[in-house]
Scaffold this active site. Structure first.
Site, PDB file in Angstrom:
ATOM      1  N   TRP A  99     -11.647  19.227  36.428  1.00  0.00           N
ATOM      2  CA  TRP A  99     -11.624  18.896  35.001  1.00  0.00           C
ATOM      3  C   TRP A  99     -10.820  17.639  34.739  1.00  0.00           C
ATOM      4  O   TRP A  99     -11.234  16.781  33.969  1.00  0.00           O
ATOM      5  CB  TRP A  99     -11.122  20.086  34.176  1.00  0.00           C
ATOM      6  CG  TRP A  99     -12.049  21.242  34.276  1.00  0.00           C
ATOM      7  CD1 TRP A  99     -11.792  22.460  34.836  1.00  0.00           C
ATOM      8  CD2 TRP A  99     -13.425  21.300  33.844  1.00  0.00           C
ATOM      9  NE1 TRP A  99     -12.909  23.256  34.785  1.00  0.00           N
ATOM     10  CE2 TRP A  99     -13.917  22.574  34.176  1.00  0.00           C
ATOM     11  CE3 TRP A  99     -14.286  20.393  33.223  1.00  0.00           C
ATOM     12  CZ2 TRP A  99     -15.231  22.974  33.903  1.00  0.00           C
ATOM     13  CZ3 TRP A  99     -15.590  20.786  32.937  1.00  0.00           C
ATOM     14  CH2 TRP A  99     -16.053  22.057  33.272  1.00  0.00           C
ATOM     15  N   ASP A 165      -4.687  19.410  28.381  1.00  0.00           N
ATOM     16  CA  ASP A 165      -5.895  20.230  28.330  1.00  0.00           C
ATOM     17  C   ASP A 165      -5.455  21.649  28.686  1.00  0.00           C
ATOM     18  O   ASP A 165      -5.156  21.936  29.843  1.00  0.00           O
ATOM     19  CB  ASP A 165      -6.908  19.686  29.338  1.00  0.00           C
ATOM     20  CG  ASP A 165      -8.144  20.570  29.482  1.00  0.00           C
ATOM     21  OD1 ASP A 165      -8.209  21.638  28.838  1.00  0.00           O
ATOM     22  OD2 ASP A 165      -9.053  20.178  30.254  1.00  0.00           O
ATOM     23  N   LYS A 189     -12.352  30.208  27.127  1.00  0.00           N
ATOM     24  CA  LYS A 189     -11.606  30.834  28.209  1.00  0.00           C
ATOM     25  C   LYS A 189     -10.505  31.770  27.751  1.00  0.00           C
ATOM     26  O   LYS A 189     -10.189  32.705  28.463  1.00  0.00           O
ATOM     27  CB  LYS A 189     -11.052  29.784  29.155  1.00  0.00           C
ATOM     28  CG  LYS A 189     -12.130  29.305  30.111  1.00  0.00           C
ATOM     29  CD  LYS A 189     -12.252  27.880  30.186  1.00  0.00           C
ATOM     30  CE  LYS A 189     -13.463  27.427  30.970  1.00  0.00           C
ATOM     31  NZ  LYS A 189     -13.537  25.977  30.941  1.00  0.00           N
TER      32      LYS A 189
HETATM   33  C1  LIG Z   1     -13.901  24.777  31.104  1.00  0.00           C
HETATM   34  C2  LIG Z   1     -12.940  23.677  31.075  1.00  0.00           C
HETATM   35  C3  LIG Z   1     -13.250  22.438  30.493  1.00  0.00           C
HETATM   36  C4  LIG Z   1     -14.608  22.121  29.934  1.00  0.00           C
HETATM   37  O1  LIG Z   1     -14.811  22.788  28.763  1.00  0.00           O
HETATM   38  P1  LIG Z   1     -16.167  22.621  27.928  1.00  0.00           P
HETATM   39  O2  LIG Z   1     -15.802  23.309  26.652  1.00  0.00           O
HETATM   40  O3  LIG Z   1     -17.230  23.298  28.707  1.00  0.00           O
HETATM   41  O4  LIG Z   1     -16.439  21.188  27.763  1.00  0.00           O
HETATM   42  C5  LIG Z   1     -12.264  21.477  30.476  1.00  0.00           C
HETATM   43  N1  LIG Z   1     -11.046  21.700  30.997  1.00  0.00           N
HETATM   44  C6  LIG Z   1     -10.716  22.865  31.567  1.00  0.00           C
HETATM   45  C7  LIG Z   1      -9.339  23.067  32.116  1.00  0.00           C
HETATM   46  C8  LIG Z   1     -11.650  23.889  31.625  1.00  0.00           C
HETATM   47  O5  LIG Z   1     -11.325  25.073  32.174  1.00  0.00           O
END
Ligand SMILES: *Cc1c(COP(=O)(O)O)cnc(C)c1O
Length: 357
Positions: A99, A165, A189
């Site tokens: 990511w 993030d 998540k």
């Molecule tokens: C799943 C994830 C993303 C991507 O998320 P989307 O909503 O599918 O764009 C980005 N960063 C992390 C740490 C993730 O687990």
């Protein structure tokens, strides 16, 4: 029967979210309209939005001077929006896996990326003790690495704006929000269904540090803040469901209680992995994620990986296949995962080992 769900995202959500969201889809608040039929500008939906924002602030103890947004586009759109809005010439990225690598790729469209990385050991540890140049516009970190299985539990002290993030460990521990210029993530998540992105942004950062380039309206944080996430039609269902998660987290005792649960679940599973003669963790011990527990079979048992996934499936444990880039297994144990879910997986591991080792 509800399975023991270890999916990485979308993932297990609380029973109260499932039940209350399902009811609201049939009818919201007895108003003769569904949550997904009513105008997003109606007082009924505005009340949902307001409560969701307030609960975010309360549950995460967000100080004054921050705005909370719910937008579309996923965390992946943030990878582009952040440098588009905030990168004048140079930014610092901590590259801890898939990511962050994607975030770096987007940032390189707008300027120079200075990078520290754990790629040398296939992202099995979290970099620490690095120097950050003073002249960068911001620092970007990924607090939990959903695919690699590492996590940082630290809110860094840096003297440039810090952006994290937190897609995959949001609300799993108390966070000192005051140390961040921005926190963001995809909802799917720890917070709700796929389709919404949460953003916590410091008003000071937003007002002072905007890169000098024309930015389309939909990609300007300032516009979304001014319009309270209603510049365009917001993801109404998702926001309702996020409110249900926040109510649930609060009723469970807040982020401190979530952290204790996260530790208990992770300890249970990592202990079982470490005590086993069949399974092992490739992740540096102090950096092991509490949310995405990555493990593999020891060399001599590798051929049994698919068998174990099937065996665990018979015990109603689903979603444990490792990401295709890492292999092995990954049990994602987000906020709504229970100790019972993890106990079921641990028992499956023990029984499988007893049968096959
Ligand atoms: C799943 C994830 C993303 C991507 O998320 P989307 O909503 O599918 O764009 C980005 N960063 C992390 C740490 C993730 O687990």
């Amino acid at each position: 029967m509800r399975k023991h769900i270890f999916n990485a995202g979308p993932c297990k959500l609380s029973d109260s979210l499932l039940k209350n969201s399902a009811e609201a889809v049939l009818e919201l608040n007895g108003i003769g309209q569904s949550l997904i039929e009513v105008s997003h500008r109606s007082k009924d939906f505005q009340a949902v939005m307001d409560e969701t924002v307030e609960l975010m602030k309360e549950v995460l103890s967000i100080p004054e001077g921050y705005s909370v947004l719910f937008l579309g586009g996923g965390a992946s759109l943030q990878f582009a929006m952040i440098p588009y809005n905030f990168m004048k010439s140079k930014a610092f990225y901590v590259n801890t896996g898939t990511w962050s690598s994607k975030a770096i790729k987007e940032a390189k469209l707008w300027g120079e990326v200075v990078e520290v990385s754990s790629k040398d050991k296939n992202f099995t540890y979290y970099p620490k003790g690095y120097e950050i140049p003073k002249d960068v516009d911001y620092v970007h970190v990924t607090s939990n690495n959903t695919i690699a299985g590492t996590e940082s539990f630290e809110d860094l002290d840096v003297n440039v704006p810090l952006i994290s993030d937190m897609s995959s460990d949001f609300l799993s521990r108390p966070v000192d929000v005051s140390k961040y210029a921005m926190i963001y993530g995809g909802a799917q998540k720890n917070l709700g269904p796929a389709g919404a992105t949460f953003i916590i942004i410091k008003d000071d950062f937003l007002n002072k540090v905007v890169a000098d380039r024309p930015i389309p309206s939909m990609l300007q944080y300032g516009i979304h803040v001014d319009k309270g996430s209603m510049y365009n039609t917001p993801p109404v269902f998702n926001i309702f469901a996020i409110r249900e998660t926040l109510r649930w987290v609060k009723s469970m005792g807040g982020v401190t209680a979530m952290e204790k649960l996260a530790k208990d679940r992770a300890d249970l599973l990592y202990n079982a992995i470490d005590e086993s003669n069949m399974f092992e963790s490739p992740i540096n011990k102090e950096d092991r994620s509490r949310m995405n527990i990555v493990f593999v079979m020891k060399e001599q048992y590798k051929a049994l990986e698919a068998d174990f996934i099937a065996f665990a499936g018979e015990r109603n444990c689903v979603g444990i296949k490792g990401h295709r880039s890492v292999g092995g297994f990954r049990a994602s144990t987000y906020n709504a995962s229970t100790i019972e879910d993890v106990q079921a997986l641990v028992q499956a591991m023990k029984d499988f080992e007893a049968k096959n080792a």
